[in-house]
Scaffold this motif. Structure first.
Motif, PDB file in Angstrom:
ATOM      1  N   TYR A  57       0.830  -1.209   0.000  1.00 35.82           N
ATOM      2  CA  TYR A  57       0.000   0.000   0.000  1.00 35.82           C
ATOM      3  C   TYR A  57       0.864   1.258   0.000  1.00 35.82           C
ATOM      4  CZ  TYR A  57      -4.386  -2.536   0.720  1.00 35.82           C
ATOM      5  OH  TYR A  57      -5.480  -3.341   0.552  1.00 35.82           O
ATOM      6  N   LYS A 105     -11.234   2.867   1.496  1.00 31.48           N
ATOM      7  CA  LYS A 105     -12.283   3.419   0.640  1.00 31.48           C
ATOM      8  C   LYS A 105     -13.324   4.194   1.422  1.00 31.48           C
ATOM      9  CE  LYS A 105     -12.041  -0.167  -2.933  1.00 31.48           C
ATOM     10  NZ  LYS A 105     -12.780  -1.292  -3.566  1.00 31.48           N
ATOM     11  N   ASP A 114      -8.827  -2.577   2.286  1.00 37.64           N
ATOM     12  CA  ASP A 114      -9.475  -1.853   1.174  1.00 37.64           C
ATOM     13  C   ASP A 114     -10.728  -1.131   1.663  1.00 37.64           C
ATOM     14  OD1 ASP A 114      -7.572  -2.618  -0.634  1.00 37.64           O
ATOM     15  OD2 ASP A 114      -8.699  -4.331  -1.407  1.00 37.64           O
ATOM     16  N   ASN A 115     -11.516  -1.813   2.484  1.00 34.83           N
ATOM     17  CA  ASN A 115     -12.720  -1.166   3.017  1.00 34.83           C
ATOM     18  C   ASN A 115     -12.361   0.030   3.893  1.00 34.83           C
ATOM     19  OD1 ASN A 115     -14.340  -3.023   1.744  1.00 34.83           O
ATOM     20  ND2 ASN A 115     -14.600  -4.333   3.546  1.00 34.83           N
ATOM     21  N   SER A 171      -6.375  -7.878   3.065  1.00 34.27           N
ATOM     22  CA  SER A 171      -6.505  -6.951   1.936  1.00 34.27           C
ATOM     23  C   SER A 171      -7.923  -6.422   1.824  1.00 34.27           C
ATOM     24  CB  SER A 171      -6.098  -7.655   0.635  1.00 34.27           C
ATOM     25  OG  SER A 171      -4.743  -8.047   0.681  1.00 34.27           O
ATOM     26  N   ASN A 172      -8.900  -7.309   2.010  1.00 32.40           N
ATOM     27  CA  ASN A 172     -10.300  -6.879   1.921  1.00 32.40           C
ATOM     28  C   ASN A 172     -10.624  -5.879   3.012  1.00 32.40           C
ATOM     29  OD1 ASN A 172     -13.272  -7.362   2.922  1.00 32.40           O
ATOM     30  ND2 ASN A 172     -13.260  -7.957   0.758  1.00 32.40           N
TER      31      ASN A 172
END
Length: 421
Positions: A295, A332, A328-329, A324-325
């Protein structure tokens, strides 16, 4: 079986105590010397028998000769006739009709009882053989205490062996059940132990095989359905090219693209390669650092708090996909992403934090349902289809852990992953 063994030991010790305290006359050592002495005295002159009995007497056995039965002092019992091994003694004496009387130490009144054997000679006179009673050299109280200790020791030993024999297959059963909870492709448990435990293991193995078959069939069926839906979507896009109204055409293409994205995500979810890899020891802290570096290459800084090294046995690809999920949340929909890694005695905890708007309390569990999307902070414009958290929770549960969401004080969301050590 264990109870029968314990009872057998108890009977053995009780019998041993009784034999050692007052062994039967046949085991007292008295009968072994009788035949030769009787034959010798029966062939001698009556006048010399008193001197001969004194000569054959010793510290263990005393021999006395009596001309008549009336002069012999013995206790009064209901049946003085010697029955135990009397036939063998009569054969040695070659006198099958000889009268033989026997007395045990318990037949005598008061203390000082002894063994006594009376035998009638061919001329009607009598010989008396006597010896002192045998015991452990202890009083009855200490002797009984020793017997009780031996009984308790034998019962404890039998109970320990029985418990170990029962506990070992139960432990293997529990380990196999936990292994199946972590990996649904785990091999069946070997049926060992008592009959009841073997039957339980066989039933568990049958249930495990049925679940594995059900999961495999369901996954194949859903993947096939998702795959087959691509064909009509392709036809819809081709037919949409012939729509003259540009606005209607764009609406149709947006719906087709959204359905295509959902199908691709479903296929990825059902055919998840992360679920097929084998568990292996890995450094979870290093895996987190690798993600943070990835990242950082995208100009995204993620704070990390935790030990520099933490070895865990799991599936690296699956755990990487979970983190990762969640990251990402957090990136975002939140802000100030942070990872906290903590190790406890029974479990380790991985927390992904952000400072976003959070989630309504009544939706904290609902967001884990497949294809569920929030209408506010997490909406369709982000490109998600609502399978990320479902896939992440499925992977965590396959590791025997749990994934939960919690709103933070001051705003933000915490995604908490707990994994058993």
């Amino acid at each position: 079986m264990a109870m029968l063994t314990a009872l057998a030991f108890n009977a053995l010790f009780v019998q041993l105590a009784g034999v050692w305290a007052y062994p039967p006359l046949s085991e007292s050592g008295l009968v072994d010397r009788i035949a030769s002495i009787v034959n010798l005295l029966d062939a001698s002159e009556p006048a010399s028998r008193s001197h001969l009995t004194q000569a054959v007497s010793d510290g263990g056995v005393t021999v006395a000769w009596y001309a008549t039965r009336q002069g012999i002092e013995v206790p009064v019992v209901d049946d003085p006739e010697y029955h135990q091994d009397s036939e063998g003694l009569r054969r040695l004496l070659k006198a099958p009709e000889a009268r033989i009387e026997a007395y045990q130490p318990s037949d005598w009144p008061g203390p000082g009882g002894r063994y006594a054997l009376l035998l009638q000679l061919s001329d009607g006179s009598w010989l008396m053989f006597s010896s002192a009673s045998r015991s452990w050299g202890l009083e009855e109280g200490p002797r009984n205490l020793i017997v009780m200790l031996l009984v308790l020791m034998s019962a404890g030993l039998v109970a320990l062996l029985a418990t170990r024999r029962l506990a070992r297959p139960l432990q293997q059963f529990a380990q196999g059940a936990r292994r199946f909870g972590v990996d649904f492709r785990a091999p069946p448990i070997e049926p060992v132990g008592p009959h009841e435990i073997r039957q339980a293991i066989l039933a568990f193995n049958a249930m495990q095989a049925q679940l594995q078959h059900f999961i495999k069939d369901r996954t194949q069926m859903l993947a096939a359905i998702s795959h087959d839906l691509r064909t009509p979507l392709t036809r819809m896009r081709l037919r949409g090219e012939f729509i003259e109204d540009p606005e209607q055409q764009q609406r149709l293409f947006r719906d087709v693209d959204e359905m295509q994205a959902m199908i691709n995500s479903a296929l990825e979810f059902f055919r998840d390669d992360a679920r097929l890899e084998q568990a292996t020891p890995l450094d979870l802290a290093e895996l987190v650092q690798t993600l943070i570096d990835d990242y950082r290459d995208q100009a995204i800084d993620i704070a990390f708090s935790g030990p520099p090294r933490l070895v865990y046995s799991g599936r690296p690809l699956g755990l990487r996909r979970v983190m990762s999920n969640l990251l990402d949340n957090a990136i975002k929909y939140g802000g100030e992403p942070e990872i906290v890694l903590e190790q406890g005695a029974q479990q380790l905890t991985l927390r992904v934090l952000d400072r976003g708007p959070g989630i309504a309390a009544d939706c904290l569990e609902q967001v884990f349902e497949p294809f569920f999307r929030l209408e506010q902070s997490r909406n369709k414009s982000t490109g998600g289809v609502g399978l990320g958290l479902s896939s992440a929770r499925a992977i965590v549960r396959e590791h025997g852990g749990q994934l939960t969401l919690h709103n933070r004080e001051g705003g933000g969301l915490e995604a908490r992953v707990t994994l058993p050590v």
